[in-house]
Design a protein around this motif. Structure first.
Motif, mmCIF file in Angstrom:
data_model
loop_
_atom_site.group_PDB
_atom_site.id
_atom_site.type_symbol
_atom_site.label_atom_id
_atom_site.label_comp_id
_atom_site.label_asym_id
_atom_site.label_seq_id
_atom_site.Cartn_x
_atom_site.Cartn_y
_atom_site.Cartn_z
ATOM 1 N N ILE A 142 0.838 -1.202 0.000
ATOM 2 C CA ILE A 142 0.000 0.000 0.000
ATOM 3 C C ILE A 142 0.880 1.263 0.000
ATOM 4 O O ILE A 142 0.461 2.329 -0.462
ATOM 5 C CB ILE A 142 -0.988 -0.005 1.211
ATOM 6 C CG1 ILE A 142 -2.137 0.977 0.965
ATOM 7 C CG2 ILE A 142 -0.293 0.305 2.524
ATOM 8 C CD1 ILE A 142 -3.118 0.581 -0.080
ATOM 9 N N LEU A 143 2.128 1.121 0.480
ATOM 10 C CA LEU A 143 3.075 2.256 0.452
ATOM 11 C C LEU A 143 3.815 2.324 -0.884
ATOM 12 O O LEU A 143 4.731 3.116 -1.046
ATOM 13 C CB LEU A 143 4.088 2.117 1.599
ATOM 14 C CG LEU A 143 3.494 2.114 3.008
ATOM 15 C CD1 LEU A 143 4.577 1.808 4.035
ATOM 16 C CD2 LEU A 143 2.846 3.459 3.312
ATOM 17 N N ARG A 144 3.423 1.476 -1.786
ATOM 18 C CA ARG A 144 4.018 1.397 -3.135
ATOM 19 C C ARG A 144 5.504 1.020 -3.073
ATOM 20 O O ARG A 144 6.325 1.467 -3.882
ATOM 21 C CB ARG A 144 3.806 2.699 -3.912
ATOM 22 C CG ARG A 144 2.323 3.035 -4.115
ATOM 23 C CD ARG A 144 2.119 4.256 -4.989
ATOM 24 N NE ARG A 144 0.724 4.482 -5.316
ATOM 25 C CZ ARG A 144 -0.137 5.198 -4.592
ATOM 26 N NH1 ARG A 144 0.257 5.731 -3.443
ATOM 27 N NH2 ARG A 144 -1.382 5.365 -4.982
ATOM 28 N N GLN A 145 5.859 0.205 -2.077
ATOM 29 C CA GLN A 145 7.230 -0.314 -2.027
ATOM 30 C C GLN A 145 7.394 -1.355 -3.137
ATOM 31 O O GLN A 145 6.460 -2.125 -3.397
ATOM 32 C CB GLN A 145 7.502 -0.955 -0.662
ATOM 33 C CG GLN A 145 7.510 0.052 0.481
ATOM 34 C CD GLN A 145 7.859 -0.598 1.817
ATOM 35 O OE1 GLN A 145 8.256 -1.752 1.889
ATOM 36 N NE2 GLN A 145 7.697 0.168 2.886
ATOM 37 N N PRO A 146 8.558 -1.431 -3.779
ATOM 38 C CA PRO A 146 8.741 -2.363 -4.894
ATOM 39 C C PRO A 146 8.424 -3.803 -4.488
ATOM 40 O O PRO A 146 8.828 -4.257 -3.412
ATOM 41 C CB PRO A 146 10.225 -2.211 -5.238
ATOM 42 C CG PRO A 146 10.586 -0.855 -4.743
ATOM 43 C CD PRO A 146 9.748 -0.614 -3.515
ATOM 44 N N ALA A 147 7.715 -4.499 -5.367
ATOM 45 C CA ALA A 147 7.325 -5.883 -5.065
ATOM 46 C C ALA A 147 7.116 -6.647 -6.367
ATOM 47 O O ALA A 147 6.962 -6.055 -7.436
ATOM 48 C CB ALA A 147 6.034 -5.897 -4.243
ATOM 49 N N GLY A 148 7.124 -7.972 -6.239
ATOM 50 C CA GLY A 148 6.898 -8.832 -7.398
ATOM 51 C C GLY A 148 5.788 -9.819 -7.117
ATOM 52 O O GLY A 148 5.492 -10.133 -5.954
ATOM 53 N N ALA A 149 5.163 -10.293 -8.186
ATOM 54 C CA ALA A 149 4.073 -11.267 -8.033
ATOM 55 C C ALA A 149 4.039 -12.139 -9.274
ATOM 56 O O ALA A 149 4.700 -11.845 -10.274
ATOM 57 C CB ALA A 149 2.743 -10.543 -7.856
ATOM 58 N N VAL A 150 3.268 -13.212 -9.195
ATOM 59 C CA VAL A 150 3.100 -14.062 -10.374
ATOM 60 C C VAL A 150 1.612 -14.155 -10.699
ATOM 61 O O VAL A 150 0.778 -14.345 -9.809
ATOM 62 C CB VAL A 150 3.784 -15.442 -10.189
ATOM 63 C CG1 VAL A 150 3.329 -16.155 -8.950
ATOM 64 C CG2 VAL A 150 3.588 -16.323 -11.391
ATOM 65 N N ALA A 151 1.310 -13.948 -11.977
ATOM 66 C CA ALA A 151 -0.067 -14.086 -12.470
ATOM 67 C C ALA A 151 -0.151 -15.451 -13.135
ATOM 68 O O ALA A 151 0.509 -15.684 -14.153
ATOM 69 C CB ALA A 151 -0.383 -12.982 -13.474
ATOM 70 N N ALA A 152 -0.927 -16.351 -12.557
ATOM 71 C CA ALA A 152 -1.012 -17.711 -13.086
ATOM 72 C C ALA A 152 -2.401 -17.944 -13.666
ATOM 73 O O ALA A 152 -3.402 -17.536 -13.084
ATOM 74 C CB ALA A 152 -0.724 -18.731 -11.984
ATOM 75 N N ALA A 153 -2.420 -18.588 -14.826
ATOM 76 C CA ALA A 153 -3.708 -18.862 -15.482
ATOM 77 C C ALA A 153 -3.544 -20.104 -16.344
ATOM 78 O O ALA A 153 -2.420 -20.462 -16.712
ATOM 79 C CB ALA A 153 -4.117 -17.668 -16.344
ATOM 80 N N PRO A 154 -4.650 -20.749 -16.702
ATOM 81 C CA PRO A 154 -4.531 -21.958 -17.516
ATOM 82 C C PRO A 154 -3.993 -21.677 -18.912
ATOM 83 O O PRO A 154 -3.442 -22.570 -19.551
ATOM 84 C CB PRO A 154 -5.968 -22.499 -17.601
ATOM 85 C CG PRO A 154 -6.835 -21.554 -16.861
ATOM 86 C CD PRO A 154 -6.011 -20.470 -16.267
ATOM 87 N N THR A 155 -4.153 -20.471 -19.415
ATOM 88 C CA THR A 155 -3.596 -20.137 -20.731
ATOM 89 C C THR A 155 -2.641 -18.959 -20.602
ATOM 90 O O THR A 155 -2.807 -18.108 -19.724
ATOM 91 C CB THR A 155 -4.703 -19.725 -21.720
ATOM 92 O OG1 THR A 155 -5.318 -18.529 -21.215
ATOM 93 C CG2 THR A 155 -5.741 -20.809 -21.897
#
Ligand code: NAI
Ligand code: 13P
Length: 333
Positions: A142-155
């Motif tokens: 929420i403080l806009r600190q740098p972060a990473g994530a993964v978007a997983a989907a069947p396609t």
């Protein structure tokens, strides 16, 4: 730029809404609490969950479900894991039949052992379901600190679409088609963070924590492999990344709950102290059952499930873990 509806106005729904808004989308948040919705619309804060942080001024909220579902056909799910199915059942008459659903939840349904995207498939009869997961503590993001994530989907197409919806200069989103692995990893990390918290509450230091995190990671990888998911998802943001963030941070509710439990030995005291969504508590036994179903040994998860169930004390659980005969340290076995 898209229109997106976020369902849930807690810490995570509000944070995801800010990310989506920063990524250039028009965002409407649905919440069931009128006071919180009014606060988001008037003072642009959600103090109960996010202190004094000011949300984007363009972000609006509603308690009106018809309005929420008419607003867009992209639905980001941010309610507690154990309520998702009943929520979907009640929302079904209102949803767009071509909708895309994106789960942000990190739990397993206790009554059916279903993952969250499986519940959406079943209840909404759609394949259009993605998830976004990773080391993302709301109070930092929420403080806009740098972060990473993964978007997983069947396609790949849906994973890319999800990436584009969320990616901002401070939020790096990678893609994956291993929905099963990424989703299992997110649910399991909540349980391992409890284990680490318990050890901290019992007065132990970094060596104990490192052992639990590393062996916990091994349990994620073995469970993924046994389910036909990619065990290497365990080494990515959804697995190791989230274990590092949740097990390493006092901001994690799972770790904090574990800490109070390890110190007090009392679930009641821990519940009173952390009166928020603590997915690992609800999900620990469900994750254990999932492991038993495929014949995988998960001693760290089992220890947490037993402590949460009250059948063993934290110190007996740790003794039990330490007595297991050690073998070759293979990553997946
Ligand atoms: N807070 C975080 O840092 C992160 C949370 N998540 C996941 O997001 C999910 C939601 O967690 P938070 O927003 O953090 O929890 P929270 O406790 O901050 O908020 C939960 C929200 O769900 C609402 N809610 C509770 N029961 C409901 C019901 N029966 N129907 C509809 N809404 C209901 C509450 O009113 C509240 O707005 C969890 O699965 C969590 O693992 C994922 C990544 C990060
Ligand atoms: O999922 C999270 C961090 O990635 C949030 O962790 P907690 O639910 O333990 O607070």
């Amino acid at each position: 730029m898209s229109k997106v509806t976020v369902l849930g106005a807690g810490a995570w729904g509000s944070t995801m809404a800010q990310v989506l808004s920063d990524a250039g989308n028009h965002v409407l948040v649905w919440g069931r609490n009128q006071e919180i919705v009014n606060e988001i619309n008037t003072s642009h804060t959600n103090r109960k969950y996010l202190d004094e942080n000011v949300l984007p001024l363009g972000l609006s909220a509603t308690t009106n479900l018809s309005e929420a579902f008419e607003y867009s056909n992209i639905y980001v799910l941010a309610v507690p894991a154990q309520t998702l199915r009943e929520n979907l059942k009640s929302w079904k008459p209102l949803v767009d039949s071509d909708a895309t659903y994106i789960s942000t939840l990190k739990g397993i349904e206790v009554s059916t052992l279903s993952r969250m995207t499986e519940i959406v498939h079943e209840e909404m009869n759609t394949e259009n379901v993605a998830l976004i997961t990773g080391p993302n503590l709301a109070t930092e993001l929420i403080l806009r600190q740098p972060a990473g994530a993964v978007a997983a989907a069947p396609t790949k197409i849906l994973a890319e679409k999800t990436l584009k919806l969320f990616a901002t200069p401070y939020y790096r989103v990678y893609t994956s088609t291993d929905v099963l692995g990424c989703e299992l990893a997110g649910a399991i990390k909540s349980v391992i963070a409890l284990a680490v918290g318990i050890s901290i509450g019992m007065g132990f230091g970094e060596n104990t924590q490192a052992m639990l995190i590393t062996r916990g990671l091994n349990e994620v990888a073995r469970l993924c492999a046994a389910h036909g998911a990619d065990p290497l998802s365990a080494a990515g943001l959804a697995g190791m990344g989230d274990l590092v963030a949740s097990c390493g941070s006092p901001l994690s509710r799972n770790r904090t709950f574990g800490e109070v439990l390890g110190r007090s030995g009392s679930m009641a005291v821990a519940r009173e102290h952390v009166a928020k969504t603590v997915e690992g508590v609800a999900s620990s036994n469900a994750v254990l059952e999932i492991a038993h179903r495929v014949g995988v040994e998960v001693p760290v998860i089992e220890a947490v499930a037993d402590v949460v169930a009250g059948t063993i004390s934290p110190s007996d659980a740790l003794d039990r873990l330490m007595e297991i005969t050690t073998r070759a340290e293979n990553f997946i076995r």
